[in-house]
Scaffold this motif. Structure first.
Motif, PDB file in Angstrom:
ATOM      1  N   GLN A   1      -4.947   3.181   4.600  1.00  9.16           N
ATOM      2  CA  GLN A   1      -6.010   2.210   4.834  1.00  9.16           C
ATOM      3  C   GLN A   1      -5.814   0.888   4.089  1.00  9.16           C
ATOM      4  OE1 GLN A   1      -8.557   2.865   6.980  1.00  9.16           O
ATOM      5  NE2 GLN A   1      -7.765   4.911   7.395  1.00  9.16           N
ATOM      6  N   LEU A   2      -5.181   0.931   2.915  1.00 10.10           N
ATOM      7  CA  LEU A   2      -5.197  -0.244   2.044  1.00 10.10           C
ATOM      8  C   LEU A   2      -3.829  -0.841   1.750  1.00 10.10           C
ATOM      9  CD1 LEU A   2      -7.809   0.946  -0.626  1.00 10.10           C
ATOM     10  CD2 LEU A   2      -8.206  -0.294   1.493  1.00 10.10           C
ATOM     11  N   LEU A   3      -2.765  -0.068   1.871  1.00 12.69           N
ATOM     12  CA  LEU A   3      -1.460  -0.573   1.446  1.00 12.69           C
ATOM     13  C   LEU A   3      -1.072  -1.842   2.186  1.00 12.69           C
ATOM     14  CD1 LEU A   3       1.036  -0.193  -0.304  1.00 12.69           C
ATOM     15  CD2 LEU A   3       2.010   1.225   1.518  1.00 12.69           C
ATOM     16  N   SER A   4      -1.208  -1.821   3.501  1.00 12.24           N
ATOM     17  CA  SER A   4      -0.802  -2.992   4.276  1.00 12.24           C
ATOM     18  C   SER A   4      -1.726  -4.187   4.049  1.00 12.24           C
ATOM     19  CB  SER A   4      -0.774  -2.643   5.770  1.00 12.24           C
ATOM     20  OG  SER A   4      -2.052  -2.215   6.206  1.00 12.24           O
ATOM     21  N   ARG A   5      -2.943  -3.933   3.553  1.00 15.10           N
ATOM     22  CA  ARG A   5      -3.889  -5.023   3.306  1.00 15.10           C
ATOM     23  C   ARG A   5      -3.736  -5.623   1.908  1.00 15.10           C
ATOM     24  NH1 ARG A   5      -9.717  -2.770   4.907  1.00 15.10           N
ATOM     25  NH2 ARG A   5     -10.228  -4.834   4.071  1.00 15.10           N
ATOM     26  N   ALA A   6      -3.355  -4.779   0.938  1.00 19.43           N
ATOM     27  CA  ALA A   6      -3.291  -5.248  -0.444  1.00 19.43           C
ATOM     28  C   ALA A   6      -1.898  -5.698  -0.848  1.00 19.43           C
ATOM     29  CB  ALA A   6      -3.763  -4.142  -1.391  1.00 19.43           C
ATOM     30  N   VAL A   7      -0.872  -5.010  -0.364  1.00 13.20           N
ATOM     31  CA  VAL A   7       0.502  -5.349  -0.732  1.00 13.20           C
ATOM     32  C   VAL A   7       1.162  -5.985   0.484  1.00 13.20           C
ATOM     33  CG1 VAL A   7       2.697  -4.468  -1.591  1.00 13.20           C
ATOM     34  CG2 VAL A   7       0.551  -3.417  -2.331  1.00 13.20           C
ATOM     35  N   THR A   8       1.256  -7.299   0.483  1.00 12.61           N
ATOM     36  CA  THR A   8       1.812  -8.037   1.608  1.00 12.61           C
ATOM     37  C   THR A   8       2.474  -9.308   1.117  1.00 12.61           C
ATOM     38  OG1 THR A   8       1.279  -9.137   3.694  1.00 12.61           O
ATOM     39  CG2 THR A   8      -0.410  -9.172   1.983  1.00 12.61           C
ATOM     40  N   LEU A   9       3.411  -9.816   1.884  1.00 14.05           N
ATOM     41  CA  LEU A   9       4.142 -11.021   1.475  1.00 14.05           C
ATOM     42  C   LEU A   9       3.253 -12.261   1.525  1.00 14.05           C
ATOM     43  CD1 LEU A   9       7.608 -10.489   3.196  1.00 14.05           C
ATOM     44  CD2 LEU A   9       7.036 -10.249   0.782  1.00 14.05           C
ATOM     45  N   GLY A  10       2.279 -12.291   2.391  1.00 10.59           N
ATOM     46  CA  GLY A  10       1.400 -13.443   2.459  1.00 10.59           C
ATOM     47  C   GLY A  10       2.080 -14.660   3.069  1.00 10.59           C
TER      48      GLY A  10
END
Length: 254
Positions: A177-186
Motif C-alpha cells: 500500500q505504501l512503498l510505491s507512494r513513500a519511496v519514489t524518485l520524484g
C-alpha cells in the motif's frame, strides 16, 4: 447424573457408533459389489459412481435417527488487553507514543487508515477480529523492541502466533500500500536544482551503504562474510537533497 444414567448414556453411544460402523461397511460392500457386477457385464461402461450415490456421514446419522447434533464448545487462554485498550489508547500522550512506537498518535492513526483496506478483518463465530490499530501497534512494537513474540503477546493480550501473523501482515500491507507512494524518485529536475543550490551541480541522488552485523547460519556463512572478517548484510540507500529516501536495498554481505 446418577451412575445408572451415565452407564446408559455410554452404552447408547457405543451402540450407536457400532451401528454407524456396520452401516458404513454395508454401503461400501454394496458399492463394491455393484462395481464388480457392472465391470463383468459391460467392460466398456464407465463404472465410476458419482459422489451423490455414496452417503456422507451426516446422511447416515440422519437416516438412523440415533445421533443428534451437540453444541460445540471452544476455549482460549484468558488474557488481558487492558494495557492496550485503557492505557495506551486513552492515557498516553504524544511523547509516550513517540518513545515507544517511534511516531505520534496522529501519525499512527493516519498509518492505520492507509493500511485499513489490507488489514481489516471480519469477526467470526469463534472470536472477534483484531482491529487494524491493534495489528499495526503489535507490528510496530515488535519491530521497535528487541522482545520475543511471547512477551509482545503478553503485552497486548494475544497469542505469540497472533503476533507473528500481525507482523507479517502489517509488513506486507506496508509494502503493497505504501512503498510505491513513500519511496519514489520524484521530480528529477527539482532534485537536481536542489543539489545545485547546495553547491553540488548535476547531482540527482546521494548513495551510501552500511554493513549490519548478523549471526549467519553455519551452512550459509560464506554468503555473508566480508573483507573485515565478520558476517553482515548490506543496507544501501538512495537519498535526495533533504535526506528523503528514494530507493533502498538490503542484501547479502560483499
Amino acid at each position: 447424573m446418577e451412575p445408572a444414567q451415565i452407564s446408559a448414556v455410554v452404552l447408547t453411544i457405543v451402540n450407536t457408533s457400532r451401528i454407524i460402523q456396520q452401516y458404513v461397511q454395508y454401503l461400501q460392500n454394496q458399492v463394491r459389489q455393484r462395481q464388480q457386477r457392472d465391470y463383468y457385464t459391460d467392460e466398456d461402461m464407465n463404472t465410476d459412481f458419482p459422489r451423490s450415490m455414496v452417503c456422507d456421514d451426516w446422511e447416515i446419522m440422519v437416516a438412523l435417527g440415533l445421533v443428534y447434533a451437540v453444541e460445540r464448545r471452544f476455549w482460549a487462554q484468558e488474557t488481558s488487553t487492558d494495557w492496550w485498550d485503557c492505557i495506551v489508547l486513552q492515557v498516553w500522550d504524544d511523547s509516550q507514543w513517540l518513545r515507544n512506537f517511534r511516531m505520534g498518535r496522529a501519525t499512527f492513526m493516519d498509518l492505520c487508515d492507509l493500511l485499513s483496506p489490507a488489514l481489516k478483518c471480519k469477526d467470526t463465530k469463534m472470536r472477534v477480529a483484531f482491529t487494524v490499530e491493534k495489528q499495526v501497534a503489535i507490528a510496530l512494537w515488535k519491530l521497535a523492541m528487541p522482545n520475543s513474540y511471547r512477551s509482545v503477546g503478553n503485552q497486548f493480550g494475544v497469542g505469540k502466533s497472533a503476533v507473528g501473523a500481525a507482523v507479517l501482515q502489517a509488513a506486507n500491507a506496508i509494502i503493497d500500500q505504501l512503498l510505491s507512494r513513500a519511496v519514489t524518485l520524484g521530480n528529477v529536475q527539482t532534485i537536481v536544482d536542489g543539489f545545485n543550490a547546495l553547491g553540488f551541480p548535476n547531482y540527482s541522488e546521494a548513495i551510501d551503504g552500511t554493513h549490519i552485523p548478523i549471526l549467519a547460519q553455519e551452512h550459509r556463512g560464506g554468503q555473508y562474510i566480508k573483507l573485515k572478517e565478520y558476517f553482515s548484510m548490506v543496507l544501501q540507500a538512495l537519498m535526495d537533497r533533504i535526506n528523503r529516501h528514494q530507493h533502498g536495498m538490503a542484501g547479502k554481505g560483499a
